[in-house]
Enzyme design. Structure first.
Site, short mmCIF file in Angstrom:
data_model
loop_
_atom_site.label_atom_id
_atom_site.label_comp_id
_atom_site.label_asym_id
_atom_site.label_seq_id
_atom_site.Cartn_x
_atom_site.Cartn_y
_atom_site.Cartn_z
N HIS A 57 0.83 -1.21 0.00
CA HIS A 57 0.00 0.00 0.00
C HIS A 57 0.87 1.26 0.00
CE1 HIS A 57 -3.91 2.05 1.04
NE2 HIS A 57 -3.02 3.03 1.20
N HIS A 59 1.37 5.46 -1.97
CA HIS A 59 0.83 6.56 -2.80
C HIS A 59 2.00 7.21 -3.53
CE1 HIS A 59 -3.31 6.56 -1.18
NE2 HIS A 59 -2.70 6.02 -0.13
N GLN A 152 -9.83 9.27 -4.81
CA GLN A 152 -9.52 9.89 -3.51
C GLN A 152 -10.70 10.68 -2.93
OE1 GLN A 152 -5.94 10.80 -1.79
NE2 GLN A 152 -7.58 10.97 -0.29
N HIS A 210 -9.38 1.67 0.20
CA HIS A 210 -9.21 2.36 1.47
C HIS A 210 -10.54 2.15 2.19
CE1 HIS A 210 -5.81 4.23 -0.45
NE2 HIS A 210 -5.51 4.89 0.64
N GLU A 213 -10.99 4.04 7.14
CA GLU A 213 -9.82 4.72 7.71
C GLU A 213 -10.34 5.87 8.56
OE1 GLU A 213 -6.97 6.40 5.00
OE2 GLU A 213 -5.46 6.64 6.57
N ASP A 309 2.34 3.24 2.96
CA ASP A 309 1.33 4.28 2.72
C ASP A 309 1.96 5.57 2.17
OD1 ASP A 309 -1.24 5.23 2.55
OD2 ASP A 309 -1.47 5.66 4.67
FE FE2 Z 1 -3.55 5.08 1.70
#
Ligand code: FE2
Length: 425
Positions: A57, A59, A152, A210, A213, A309
């Site tokens: 995971h 970005h 997102q 996701h 979270e 992440d």
């Molecule tokens: Fe993430």
């Protein structure tokens, strides 16, 4: 490429092992192997030889953007999201590619040879998608990248997000992403899980959302994700990332939930570095931890892979691509200090994420790709303890990175002058 690794210790504890690679694949594993004349030799000298680290995971469209256009002063999730919104219009494809390639260099040097990265698809230009597809092709000889189409701002909440997500998949993005807890309502969140799982089922793709979270114990989209995984027969192809709300859920409900996750073979991807600092921010004391129930998920047979992440981006100003640092934090946050649990934390950054990504030929068996990292440690637990130096990184039988052993020279009266932090008995 051909290579003979001499005298390695393997993660299963076996010692004095040689590994012979020919044509980029492992052809023999055992003691005292002989190799054809001229085969290059990597002397492991008893150090730990592991399959490479895998990050389930990340970005990469945001990485190494620290300070652009400004620094996240509070270090909070909300300022991070606001900052990403400020940065997005300023992004250029060239800068995205340059930063991603720089991160891939860091990753390789840390023995991290496979990364699943989410890529934001809410921008109509799909700038980041094209940039990361370009990077994926460029790094393919030395690093496996898997891209997740990540809406997102919410696939139902943001205009054009579903259209853009499908456009990204058409261009070659590998995995369907989502963010159900960010949709406007719980019902919309559930609906987003349904429609995104159906998109994945239609196209024969994997899913990585996701999911939950948040510290809100009523955020239960993981239950919906497990349900649609079961309904659409996507077993083993779906992952829930973060799952932090599970930390705050009622124990009775979790006693029903975890078996449902296990039944659907949904994988769990906690991100201990990011979530220990981003979650629990509305608490006074005691402050909750931002990590899902890792030991309980593992005990139920769920595949758990730790993710990094973020590295040097709007959400997290630290990090270096070191999956041993990720495992170290996960171990501490989860209080996973039994011998078996510490060992399991090493699997959570190697074999488990390889399973989540569905990597072909991963491992140290005959027939696997000759991809390894040689660590200045004698065991997986020692590797985590020391965030061990990556003495050598091998891809398809070729050494692609080397680092000198980590030692200190002391000038103390009457004491040995070399310190290397291993425990000698
Ligand atoms: Fe993430």
């Amino acid at each position: 490429m051909n290579l003979l690794v001499r005298n390695a210790t393997l993660p299963d504890g076996s010692t004095g092992v040689d590994v012979l690679a020919q044509g980029g694949r492992i052809v023999a594993v055992g003691p005292h192997l002989s190799a054809p004349e001229g085969t290059p030799v990597l002397a492991a000298e008893g150090h730990l030889l592991s399959p490479p680290f895998v990050d389930a995971h990340f970005h990469m469209d945001a990485t190494l953007s620290h300070g652009l256009p400004r620094v996240n002063q509070s270090g909070t999730l909300l300022e991070g999201i606001a900052l990403w919104g400020e940065l997005k219009p300023l992004l250029t494809q060239e800068a995205l590619v340059e930063r991603a390639l720089q991160y891939c260099d860091w990753a390789v040097a840390k023995g991290l040879l496979a990364i699943r990265t989410h890529v934001d698809v809410c921008d109509d230009r799909l700038l980041a998608v094209d940039a990361l597809l370009h990077v994926k092709a460029q790094v393919k000889p030395y690093l496996d990248m898997q891209l997740v189409a990540f809406p997102q701002d919410g696939v139902l909440r943001a205009p054009n997000a579903l259209v853009n997500l499908k456009r990204a998949l058409d261009r070659g993005v590998d995995v369907v992403g989502g963010i159900p807890h960010f949709e406007r309502t719980m019902a919309d969140g559930a609906e987003s899980v349904r429609l995104l799982c159906e998109v994945a089922a239609e196209r024969g793709l994997r899913v990585d959302m996701h999911c939950d979270e948040t510290d809100d114990p009523m955020s239960r989209h993981i239950e919906t994700l497990a349900f649609h995984t079961q309904r659409l027969n996507l077993h083993g192809r779906v992952a829930g990332s973060h799952l932090t709300s599970m930390h705050s859920m009622d124990n009775y409900y979790v006693s029903k939930l975890i078996p449902l996750i296990a039944e659907a073979q949904v994988h769990a991807i906690p991100n201990p570095l990011a979530n220990i600092v981003l979650q629990g921010r509305h608490d006074t004391y005691p402050k909750r931890r931002g990590m899902t129930r890792v030991p309980e998920l593992m005990a139920a047979g769920v595949t758990v892979a730790f993710g990094h992440d973020s590295v040097m981006d709007p959400w997290y100003s630290l990090g270096s691509g070191d999956m041993l640092e990720v495992a170290h934090m996960g171990l501490h946050v989860g209080q996973m200090t039994s011998q078996a649990q510490m060992r399991a934390c090493f699997d959570a950054v190697t074999v488990n994420p390889a399973k989540v990504l569905g990597l072909e030929g991963y491992g140290l068996g005959v027939g696997c790709h000759a991809d390894f990292v040689l660590l200045q440690a004698s065991s997986p637990v020692e590797a985590i303890r020391l965030r061990a130096t990556r003495l050598a990184v091998v891809r398809r039988g070729a050494v692609i990175s080397r680092m000198p052993a980590s030692t200190a020279t002391l000038t103390l009266p009457g004491r040995s002058s070399e310190v290397d932090w291993s425990l000698r008995r």
